[in-house]
Design an enzyme around this catalytic site. Structure first.
Site, PDB file in Angstrom:
ATOM      1  N   ASP A  87      39.560  56.756  48.446  1.00 36.52           N
ATOM      2  CA  ASP A  87      40.545  57.328  49.070  1.00 36.52           C
ATOM      3  C   ASP A  87      40.117  58.437  49.646  1.00 36.52           C
ATOM      4  O   ASP A  87      39.118  59.219  49.208  1.00 36.52           O
ATOM      5  CB  ASP A  87      41.460  57.548  47.841  1.00 36.52           C
ATOM      6  CG  ASP A  87      40.965  58.502  46.772  1.00 36.52           C
ATOM      7  OD1 ASP A  87      39.863  57.972  46.167  1.00 36.52           O
ATOM      8  OD2 ASP A  87      41.573  59.543  46.414  1.00 36.52           O
ATOM      9  N   ASP A 116      33.386  63.072  52.200  1.00 35.53           N
ATOM     10  CA  ASP A 116      34.000  62.958  50.929  1.00 35.53           C
ATOM     11  C   ASP A 116      34.966  62.013  51.008  1.00 35.53           C
ATOM     12  O   ASP A 116      36.057  62.074  51.237  1.00 35.53           O
ATOM     13  CB  ASP A 116      34.643  64.295  50.767  1.00 35.53           C
ATOM     14  CG  ASP A 116      35.502  64.440  49.257  1.00 35.53           C
ATOM     15  OD1 ASP A 116      35.069  63.284  48.384  1.00 35.53           O
ATOM     16  OD2 ASP A 116      36.278  65.143  49.023  1.00 35.53           O
ATOM     17  N   GLU A 150      40.761  59.361  43.355  1.00 38.64           N
ATOM     18  CA  GLU A 150      39.905  60.447  42.985  1.00 38.64           C
ATOM     19  C   GLU A 150      40.320  61.760  43.293  1.00 38.64           C
ATOM     20  O   GLU A 150      40.388  62.844  42.937  1.00 38.64           O
ATOM     21  CB  GLU A 150      38.407  60.252  43.519  1.00 38.64           C
ATOM     22  CG  GLU A 150      37.397  61.332  42.862  1.00 38.64           C
ATOM     23  CD  GLU A 150      37.321  62.763  43.845  1.00 38.64           C
ATOM     24  OE1 GLU A 150      36.590  63.665  43.337  1.00 38.64           O
ATOM     25  OE2 GLU A 150      37.911  62.951  44.727  1.00 38.64           O
TER      26      GLU A 150
END
Length: 325
Positions: A87, A116, A150
């Site tokens: 995600d 990320d 997350e």
């Protein structure tokens, strides 16, 4: 095996797969969540993409109810966990190229999630693939655990570890290369307060104030709607807003609408890990508004934001700042 040479040999495939992975717009979609896809279609597409890659390479693969999954190689009772997630936070504005195009410029891939955590996730997958292709016999299982929530509430790993064992040791290939050896904790909090209501006659009434998309992102935009008691008051507030933007080198605009004056202010979004690197649009909007004769509720709201968060990203003003060695 010459590990570096093997990485170079797979470089083109690694880049191509990373781009394809980054092109999936895997932003949390609470409203689109359903059984088997709790965080929406796109997040599930990203999870399925990685699990399919694992299946195609002959790894042991498991999907745990769409919350998380794993890709595994090796033997033994102990597990080395490689904690990844698919995600990403919302893209926000200000991109040179579309945020999910995975455009390559200056020998870099530009996309939401490139650092990320999709780029590191794909790098970890290729590292596991190189180990498997080498035929190296392992005495432990290496398990890539792939989360899907997350960036929000970690519901993915909460669910996963209700059904799967905890690794004996692990690491998270997430964000800065080559390594982050420690990281701050995080507090997601709701701040509430009370104020004393009196029968005052304000020049301005704050009708609406919104800013931010995720708790772990510095807001890159704020919007507020204000009504004015008199027309000349409205013009005065518009002039003050334009001066505030100029003084702080910010962009924004104010429009006359049926609901009142509608203000928008642009900031710079960054990850909340280092909020001082961004420009918090919400704090600036509150800073501007609380300097004017607002209604008591509006003044209490904006002045609290200004008092507790302006120029403070470490919780000093909230009385929660802490550190350890």
């Amino acid at each position: 095996m010459n590990w570096e040479a093997e990485v170079i040999r797979k470089k083109d495939d690694l880049i191509k797969d990373t781009q394809s992975f980054l092109q999936i717009e895997s932003v949390l979609d609470e409203e689109g969540g359903k059984e088997g896809k709790p965080f929406g279609e796109k997040v599930d597409d990203a999870l399925q993409y990685m699990l399919k890659k694992g299946e195609d390479e002959g790894f042991t693969v498991k999907n745990v109810d769409g919350y998380a999954g794993h890709i595994e190689y090796g033997e033994g009772d102990d597990i080395v966990g490689v904690l990844c997630h698919v995600d990403v936070v919302p893209a926000g504005d200000g991109w040179t190229t579309p945020p999910f195009s995975a455009d390559i410029r200056e020998n870099k891939i530009f996309a939401r999630g490139a650092i990320d955590d999709k780029g590191p996730t794909m790098a970890a997958f290729y590292a596991l693939k190189i180990l498997k292709d080498s035929g190296l016999q392992l005495s432990k299982k290496i398990r890539m655990i792939i989360g899907t929530d997350e960036e929000s509430d970690w519901r993915c790993v909460d669910h996963y570890f209700k059904h799967e064992p905890m690794p004996q040791i692990g690491f998270a290939p997430d964000a800065d290369f080559p390594i982050i050896h420690a990281e701050k904790g995080i507090i997601d909090a709701v701040v509430s307060f009370t104020y004393q209501q009196t029968a005052n006659h304000p020049r301005y009434t704050l009708k609406q104030f919104t800013s931010g998309m995720r708790l772990n992102m510095v807001p890159d935009e704020a919007a507020a709607t204000v009504t004015a008691a008199q027309e000349h008051d409205a013009e005065s507030l518009k002039t003050a807003f334009e001066a505030y933007l100029a003084d702080h080198q910010l962009s924004g605009e104010v429009k006359n609408t049926a609901d009142g004056l509608h203000f928008t202010l642009k900031g710079v979004s960054v990850h909340a890990m280092e909020p001082a690197h961004g420009t918090n649009a919400g704090i600036h909007m509150a800073n501007f508004l609380c300097g004017h004769e607002l209604d008591e509720q509006g003044l209490a709201f904006t002045s609290q934001i200004n008092a507790l968060f302006d120029q403070d990203t470490r919780g000093q003003k909230l009385g929660i700042a802490c550190k350890d060695e």
